[in-house]
Scaffold this motif. Sequence first.
Motif, mmCIF file in Angstrom:
data_model
loop_
_atom_site.group_PDB
_atom_site.id
_atom_site.type_symbol
_atom_site.label_atom_id
_atom_site.label_comp_id
_atom_site.label_asym_id
_atom_site.label_seq_id
_atom_site.Cartn_x
_atom_site.Cartn_y
_atom_site.Cartn_z
ATOM 1 N N ASN A 157 0.856 -1.183 0.000
ATOM 2 C CA ASN A 157 0.000 0.000 0.000
ATOM 3 C C ASN A 157 0.892 1.232 0.000
ATOM 4 N N ARG A 158 0.319 2.352 -0.390
ATOM 5 C CA ARG A 158 1.053 3.620 -0.366
ATOM 6 C C ARG A 158 0.385 4.543 0.646
ATOM 7 N N SER A 159 1.207 5.217 1.418
ATOM 8 C CA SER A 159 0.667 6.188 2.362
ATOM 9 C C SER A 159 0.259 7.445 1.594
ATOM 10 N N GLU A 160 -0.352 8.391 2.286
ATOM 11 C CA GLU A 160 -0.797 9.629 1.636
ATOM 12 C C GLU A 160 0.352 10.382 0.999
ATOM 13 N N ASN A 161 1.536 10.293 1.593
ATOM 14 C CA ASN A 161 2.686 10.998 1.025
ATOM 15 C C ASN A 161 3.433 10.162 -0.019
ATOM 16 N N GLY A 162 2.902 8.977 -0.364
ATOM 17 C CA GLY A 162 3.468 8.158 -1.433
ATOM 18 C C GLY A 162 4.458 7.105 -0.997
ATOM 19 N N TYR A 163 4.774 7.048 0.295
ATOM 20 C CA TYR A 163 5.718 6.032 0.770
ATOM 21 C C TYR A 163 5.074 4.647 0.763
ATOM 22 N N ARG A 164 5.900 3.645 0.503
ATOM 23 C CA ARG A 164 5.424 2.265 0.562
ATOM 24 C C ARG A 164 5.130 1.910 2.017
ATOM 25 N N ALA A 165 4.048 1.208 2.222
ATOM 26 C CA ALA A 165 3.686 0.761 3.567
ATOM 27 C C ALA A 165 3.576 -0.753 3.543
ATOM 28 N N PHE A 166 4.644 -1.415 3.978
ATOM 29 C CA PHE A 166 4.695 -2.872 3.974
ATOM 30 C C PHE A 166 4.093 -3.432 5.254
ATOM 31 N N THR A 167 3.618 -4.654 5.143
ATOM 32 C CA THR A 167 3.060 -5.363 6.300
ATOM 33 C C THR A 167 3.875 -6.630 6.547
ATOM 34 N N GLU A 168 3.542 -7.304 7.611
ATOM 35 C CA GLU A 168 4.192 -8.580 7.928
ATOM 36 C C GLU A 168 3.965 -9.587 6.794
ATOM 37 N N SER A 169 2.830 -9.512 6.153
ATOM 38 C CA SER A 169 2.527 -10.389 5.019
ATOM 39 C C SER A 169 3.536 -10.191 3.886
ATOM 40 N N HIS A 170 3.947 -8.947 3.660
ATOM 41 C CA HIS A 170 4.945 -8.681 2.621
ATOM 42 C C HIS A 170 6.290 -9.312 2.988
ATOM 43 N N VAL A 171 6.633 -9.259 4.271
ATOM 44 C CA VAL A 171 7.883 -9.887 4.727
ATOM 45 C C VAL A 171 7.857 -11.370 4.399
ATOM 46 N N HIS A 172 6.740 -12.022 4.688
ATOM 47 C CA HIS A 172 6.610 -13.459 4.421
ATOM 48 C C HIS A 172 6.698 -13.740 2.919
ATOM 49 N N LYS A 173 5.988 -12.950 2.124
ATOM 50 C CA LYS A 173 6.013 -13.156 0.666
ATOM 51 C C LYS A 173 7.409 -12.935 0.107
ATOM 52 N N LEU A 174 8.078 -11.888 0.590
ATOM 53 C CA LEU A 174 9.423 -11.602 0.089
ATOM 54 C C LEU A 174 10.421 -12.680 0.516
ATOM 55 N N ALA A 175 10.310 -13.174 1.737
ATOM 56 C CA ALA A 175 11.188 -14.264 2.171
ATOM 57 C C ALA A 175 10.929 -15.507 1.320
ATOM 58 N N LEU A 186 4.307 -19.834 -8.120
ATOM 59 C CA LEU A 186 4.452 -20.359 -6.764
ATOM 60 C C LEU A 186 3.849 -19.418 -5.725
ATOM 61 N N LEU A 187 4.022 -18.117 -5.916
ATOM 62 C CA LEU A 187 3.442 -17.152 -4.986
ATOM 63 C C LEU A 187 1.925 -17.208 -5.027
ATOM 64 N N SER A 188 1.394 -17.373 -6.215
ATOM 65 C CA SER A 188 -0.059 -17.513 -6.357
ATOM 66 C C SER A 188 -0.541 -18.762 -5.624
ATOM 67 N N LEU A 189 0.194 -19.843 -5.765
ATOM 68 C CA LEU A 189 -0.163 -21.079 -5.057
ATOM 69 C C LEU A 189 0.015 -20.928 -3.548
ATOM 70 N N TYR A 190 1.050 -20.222 -3.135
ATOM 71 C CA TYR A 190 1.303 -19.956 -1.718
ATOM 72 C C TYR A 190 0.117 -19.226 -1.090
ATOM 73 N N GLU A 191 -0.431 -18.291 -1.843
ATOM 74 C CA GLU A 191 -1.546 -17.484 -1.331
ATOM 75 C C GLU A 191 -2.899 -18.180 -1.457
ATOM 76 N N ASP A 192 -2.965 -19.259 -2.224
ATOM 77 C CA ASP A 192 -4.229 -19.966 -2.465
ATOM 78 C C ASP A 192 -4.396 -21.101 -1.448
#
Length: 132
Positions: A29-47, A65-71
């Motif tokens: 997601n992007r904050s109002e000022n345009g910065y990326r706002a990552f969540t714990e879910s993003h950490v898991h996906k990136l790992a 694989l990511l699609s399958l991971y999320e399904d």
Amino acid sequence: MNIGDVARQSGVPPKTIRYYEDIGLIRPNRSENGYRAFTESHVHKLAFLGRARALGFTIEDCRTLLSLYEDENRESMQVKAVAEDHLRQIEEKIAKLQSMRATLAELVEKCAGDHRPDCPIIEDLSPERLAK
């Protein structure tokens, strides 16, 4: 969480995270000022993506694989098929590399490596060899 935090926690460099965002593998997601706002879910996906890339999976394989991971309704046979295809590609690469190694080792063995100009390595690489 900012990109530096998620990079440290996932082990994926910020430049790679930006690339994954550009190609649509992740969508923070992007904050109002345009910065990326990552969540714990993003950490898991990136790992997950980092490990998949370390095993040599292509970006398209990672997308699958990511699609399958999320399904949650995925079937393991789907995941196994992607892995088996990748394993087959690795085996093909290994066979090619072994052939290259054997040929090159033979050429190195035949080359005197002295001050004379004749060299089996150069002869093998030359276009004249193909004309024979």
